[in-house]
Design a protein around this motif. Structure first.
Motif, PDB file in Angstrom:
ATOM      1  N   ARG A   2      17.342 -22.735 -22.685  1.00  0.00           N
ATOM      2  CA  ARG A   2      16.845 -21.368 -22.888  1.00  0.00           C
ATOM      3  C   ARG A   2      15.320 -21.330 -22.968  1.00  0.00           C
ATOM      4  NH1 ARG A   2      20.028 -17.970 -27.377  1.00  0.00           N
ATOM      5  NH2 ARG A   2      19.193 -19.595 -28.749  1.00  0.00           N
ATOM      6  N   VAL A   3      14.717 -22.429 -23.434  1.00  0.00           N
ATOM      7  CA  VAL A   3      13.270 -22.460 -23.593  1.00  0.00           C
ATOM      8  C   VAL A   3      12.581 -22.929 -22.310  1.00  0.00           C
ATOM      9  CG1 VAL A   3      11.354 -23.511 -24.859  1.00  0.00           C
ATOM     10  CG2 VAL A   3      13.417 -22.792 -26.090  1.00  0.00           C
ATOM     11  N   SER A  24      11.999  -6.492 -16.593  1.00  0.00           N
ATOM     12  CA  SER A  24      11.424  -7.077 -17.797  1.00  0.00           C
ATOM     13  C   SER A  24      11.514  -6.082 -18.943  1.00  0.00           C
ATOM     14  CB  SER A  24       9.964  -7.463 -17.565  1.00  0.00           C
ATOM     15  OG  SER A  24       9.396  -7.945 -18.773  1.00  0.00           O
ATOM     16  N   LEU A  25      12.097  -6.522 -20.041  1.00  0.00           N
ATOM     17  CA  LEU A  25      12.173  -5.701 -21.250  1.00  0.00           C
ATOM     18  C   LEU A  25      11.101  -6.104 -22.254  1.00  0.00           C
ATOM     19  CD1 LEU A  25      16.071  -5.618 -21.674  1.00  0.00           C
ATOM     20  CD2 LEU A  25      14.590  -3.930 -20.569  1.00  0.00           C
ATOM     21  N   PHE A  26      10.224  -7.015 -21.838  1.00  0.00           N
ATOM     22  CA  PHE A  26       9.134  -7.450 -22.707  1.00  0.00           C
ATOM     23  C   PHE A  26       7.969  -6.470 -22.572  1.00  0.00           C
ATOM     24  CE2 PHE A  26      11.551 -11.281 -21.922  1.00  0.00           C
ATOM     25  CZ  PHE A  26      11.554 -11.916 -23.143  1.00  0.00           C
ATOM     26  N   SER A  27       7.376  -6.136 -23.686  1.00  0.00           N
ATOM     27  CA  SER A  27       6.282  -5.159 -23.691  1.00  0.00           C
ATOM     28  C   SER A  27       4.920  -5.811 -23.864  1.00  0.00           C
ATOM     29  CB  SER A  27       6.499  -4.159 -24.838  1.00  0.00           C
ATOM     30  OG  SER A  27       6.530  -4.824 -26.098  1.00  0.00           O
ATOM     31  N   ASN A  28       4.876  -7.142 -23.933  1.00  0.00           N
ATOM     32  CA  ASN A  28       3.634  -7.789 -24.344  1.00  0.00           C
ATOM     33  C   ASN A  28       3.260  -8.981 -23.472  1.00  0.00           C
ATOM     34  OD1 ASN A  28       5.990  -8.957 -25.415  1.00  0.00           O
ATOM     35  ND2 ASN A  28       4.831 -10.165 -26.863  1.00  0.00           N
ATOM     36  N   GLY A  29       3.470  -8.892 -22.146  1.00  0.00           N
ATOM     37  CA  GLY A  29       2.943  -9.984 -21.344  1.00  0.00           C
ATOM     38  C   GLY A  29       3.768 -10.462 -20.181  1.00  0.00           C
ATOM     39  N   ILE A  30       4.909  -9.826 -19.872  1.00  0.00           N
ATOM     40  CA  ILE A  30       5.700 -10.217 -18.716  1.00  0.00           C
ATOM     41  C   ILE A  30       6.042  -8.974 -17.902  1.00  0.00           C
ATOM     42  CG2 ILE A  30       7.834 -11.263 -17.872  1.00  0.00           C
ATOM     43  CD1 ILE A  30       7.955 -13.060 -20.174  1.00  0.00           C
ATOM     44  N   SER A  31       5.501  -8.884 -16.717  1.00  0.00           N
ATOM     45  CA  SER A  31       5.871  -7.800 -15.816  1.00  0.00           C
ATOM     46  C   SER A  31       7.236  -8.103 -15.211  1.00  0.00           C
ATOM     47  CB  SER A  31       4.835  -7.657 -14.704  1.00  0.00           C
ATOM     48  OG  SER A  31       4.875  -8.792 -13.853  1.00  0.00           O
ATOM     49  N   LEU A  52      11.123 -11.928 -12.965  1.00  0.00           N
ATOM     50  CA  LEU A  52      11.941 -12.456 -11.875  1.00  0.00           C
ATOM     51  C   LEU A  52      11.479 -13.842 -11.451  1.00  0.00           C
ATOM     52  CD1 LEU A  52      12.302  -9.201  -9.736  1.00  0.00           C
ATOM     53  CD2 LEU A  52      14.090 -10.324 -11.104  1.00  0.00           C
ATOM     54  N   ALA A  53      10.205 -14.143 -11.658  1.00  0.00           N
ATOM     55  CA  ALA A  53       9.662 -15.459 -11.313  1.00  0.00           C
ATOM     56  C   ALA A  53       9.876 -16.490 -12.419  1.00  0.00           C
ATOM     57  CB  ALA A  53       8.176 -15.340 -11.002  1.00  0.00           C
ATOM     58  N   GLY A  54      10.446 -16.068 -13.549  1.00  0.00           N
ATOM     59  CA  GLY A  54      10.772 -17.011 -14.614  1.00  0.00           C
ATOM     60  C   GLY A  54       9.634 -17.341 -15.550  1.00  0.00           C
ATOM     61  N   THR A 109       7.222 -26.702 -15.102  1.00  0.00           N
ATOM     62  CA  THR A 109       8.069 -25.519 -14.948  1.00  0.00           C
ATOM     63  C   THR A 109       7.522 -24.660 -13.811  1.00  0.00           C
ATOM     64  OG1 THR A 109       8.482 -25.599 -17.338  1.00  0.00           O
ATOM     65  CG2 THR A 109       9.057 -23.557 -16.186  1.00  0.00           C
ATOM     66  N   ALA A 110       8.417 -24.191 -12.951  1.00  0.00           N
ATOM     67  CA  ALA A 110       8.016 -23.594 -11.671  1.00  0.00           C
ATOM     68  C   ALA A 110       6.930 -22.528 -11.816  1.00  0.00           C
ATOM     69  CB  ALA A 110       9.237 -23.007 -10.971  1.00  0.00           C
ATOM     70  N   PHE A 111       7.113 -21.562 -12.708  1.00  0.00           N
ATOM     71  CA  PHE A 111       6.130 -20.476 -12.824  1.00  0.00           C
ATOM     72  C   PHE A 111       4.769 -21.007 -13.238  1.00  0.00           C
ATOM     73  CE2 PHE A 111       3.692 -17.349 -15.145  1.00  0.00           C
ATOM     74  CZ  PHE A 111       3.717 -16.256 -14.295  1.00  0.00           C
ATOM     75  N   TRP A 112       4.751 -22.091 -14.015  1.00  0.00           N
ATOM     76  CA  TRP A 112       3.508 -22.538 -14.650  1.00  0.00           C
ATOM     77  C   TRP A 112       2.789 -23.623 -13.860  1.00  0.00           C
ATOM     78  CZ3 TRP A 112       1.588 -19.652 -18.382  1.00  0.00           C
ATOM     79  CH2 TRP A 112       2.472 -18.803 -19.058  1.00  0.00           C
ATOM     80  N   VAL A 113       3.257 -23.939 -12.675  1.00  0.00           N
ATOM     81  CA  VAL A 113       2.560 -24.926 -11.848  1.00  0.00           C
ATOM     82  C   VAL A 113       1.131 -24.434 -11.565  1.00  0.00           C
ATOM     83  CG1 VAL A 113       2.468 -26.043  -9.587  1.00  0.00           C
ATOM     84  CG2 VAL A 113       4.657 -25.825 -10.777  1.00  0.00           C
TER      85      VAL A 113
END
Length: 501
Positions: free
Chosen positions: A168-169, A459-466, A471-473, A493-497
């Motif tokens: 999950r993390v 995205s249901l996050f209001s503070n930093g994830i569009s 969708l990009a993880g 991790t793929a998004f953070w490369v």
């Protein structure tokens, strides 16, 4: 740069009580060598108990359980600590100075503590399996076998629980099942999350086979795995992978077992003292031997509480008042009445969550206050609301029963029932109810991810994830670059490369 990473690596691993000769398979401190132990029931019991202790250590490292599950969920609007503010704002790739050995961002990017616990689970599985039934307590071979199976069930549970937590993390993580003495040069690739969770499900099913339901007469009830804890874990794994039919079945096993009951409204706060009749699985830390100093900087109490509970004028993690008021619209709701207070911070009024205020002075020393709240992982209300989610998410939704489950929880918490909802608003109602019920209990981030998927990948996050980042993880954490020093097969991790300094 390479020198910098080497310094960080050495320091961080030292802080995690790791051997300089090991990477993933790390023995807990003071554990006897395997050659001289695993001879008796007591040896097996000690070995399994170490699994839970190591999980507690992993969860408490930079308040990881709540940092992953709550700090980034929108429950908090800011942190007075720069590094926790970076966590809250999804700036997980920020550079960490080599001298910042206590930096929470560094620790939160390391999955080493979880592999310490997994290594212990692997040893328990290996060595306990090899022990003869006669080594275990019991008056008959059947009793001794049941005792052996109980320890094996706990070892399979703790391994599955750690892998589920890590998936999950971080998403994809190395899958290590063998009892191996891996050196720092050992190479591990990240296995696909689906593969890791398939193994976790297999482990949970073994745990279900080996474990009994809760023994109310045991002082270890709830803080050690039983059949109910295993079914609850299976329900959460199934929900995470979108198998809502399996989730529903696992939830029913817990609900229909008769082993658990919701707390009464007047006793709602007893949940957080530990081992209530509502709880299914907890991490024990409600004794002086297990607890931590509430005034120490990197503890949940130190970040979320203030005077008179600890020596601080205002919480460091500031709750978002608007989130609290939007969730708790019913003024009779005991979750709000008993779980929050309003405090003043200069000219600002803040809400403070007081679920974790079971705090005690030691030897009348106000500077040394121990926090005696267990970490509540699974409880009945969580499972009933998870079933409501499963009923909404399965191919043939049953929104009526889902709403009924929501209202059962609301009635128990003195909140008025919800009426006049349609299929879309019932799904939102389930999410909101989980937010109310499980506020600051390590669930909210993962609820937002699951429901975001259910709602079409938004995205249901209001503070930093569009939505595009969702969708990009982006919600999967990067691994710290220090881990690449000894393992060239480990990838980012793929998004953070290219985004982690």
């Amino acid at each position: 740069m390479k020198t910098k990473y080497i310094l960080i690596y050495i320091t961080a691993i030292g802080l995690l009580a790791s051997s300089c000769k090991k990477f993933l398979d790390q023995s807990p401190i003071s554990t006897p060598t395997d050659a001289t132990t695993w001879q008796s029931d007591g040896d097996a019991n000690t070995g399994v108990a170490a699994c839970y202790s190591l999980i507690r250590g992993a969860f408490n490292s930079s308040i990881g359980y709540y940092a992953y599950g709550d700090l980034i969920s929108g429950e908090f609007v800011s942190s007075d600590d720069t590094w926790f503010q970076n966590v809250l704002s999804f700036k997980w790739g920020a550079a960490v100075a080599s001298t910042a050995v206590d930096n929470p961002l560094l620790k939160l990017r390391l999955f080493t503590p979880y592999y310490t616990a997994i290594a212990q689970s692997n040893r328990c599985v290996s060595f306990i399996s090899a022990m003869p039934n006669s080594a275990f307590n019991g008056t008959s071979d059947a009793d001794q076998m049941a005792r052996k199976n109980k320890y094996l069930g706990e070892a399979y549970f703790t391994r599955a629980f750690c892998y589920f937590t890590m998936c999950r993390v971080w998403g994809d993580v190395p899958l290590v099942l063998e009892n191996t003495d891996a050196t720092v040069s050992q190479q591990y690739v990240r296995s696909p999350q689906a593969t890791v969770l398939k193994q976790a499900i297999a482990d949970v099913n073994k745990a279900i086979q080996y474990l009994d339901w809760k023994d109310n007469s045991s002082s270890d009830r709830i803080v050690r795995a039983d059949k109910g804890a295993a079914y609850a874990l299976l329900a959460h794994i199934d929900a995470w992978i979108g198998d809502y039919a399996g989730c529903n079945t696992a939830c029913d096993a817990v609900i229909n077992s008769g082993s658990y009951s919701l707390t009464t409204p007047g006793n709602f706060m007893d949940i957080y003292k530990g081992q209530s009749q509502e709880s299914i699985f907890e991490i024990a830390q409600n004794t002086l031997a297990e607890a931590s100093n509430a005034n120490v900087y990197y503890t949940l109490a130190s970040q979320t509480l203030s005077s008179p509970y600890i020596i601080r004028t205002a919480p460091l993690w500031k709750l978002d008042n608007s989130v609290v008021t939007q969730l708790y619209t019913d003024t009779n709701d005991v979750r709000f009445k008993k779980g929050f207070i309003s405090i003043s911070n200069g000219n600002t009024s803040l809400y403070e969550c007081i679920k974790y205020t079971n705090i005690q002075n030691v030897n009348n020393n106000t500077a040394y206050k121990v926090s005696l709240n267990n970490i509540v992982i699974f409880r009945l209300a969580d499972i009933e609301l998870l079933k409501a989610e499963a009923l909404c998410g399965r191919p043939a939704p049953d929104y009526g029963t889902a709403l009924s489950l929501v209202n059962t929880i609301r009635s128990n918490r003195n909140a008025a029932p919800l009426t006049g909802l349609n299929s879309v608003t019932i799904l939102q109602a389930v999410l909101d109810e989980r937010g109310r019920e499980l506020f600051l209990e390590g669930h909210r981030t993962f609820d937002l991810i699951r429901f975001g998927r259910l709602m079409g990948g938004v995205s249901l996050f209001s503070n930093g994830i569009s939505t595009a980042e969702f969708l990009a993880g982006k919600y999967y954490w990067p691994v710290d670059p220090t881990l690449f020093i000894t393992n060239s097969k480990l990838t980012q991790t793929a998004f953070w490369v290219g985004k982690v300094n």
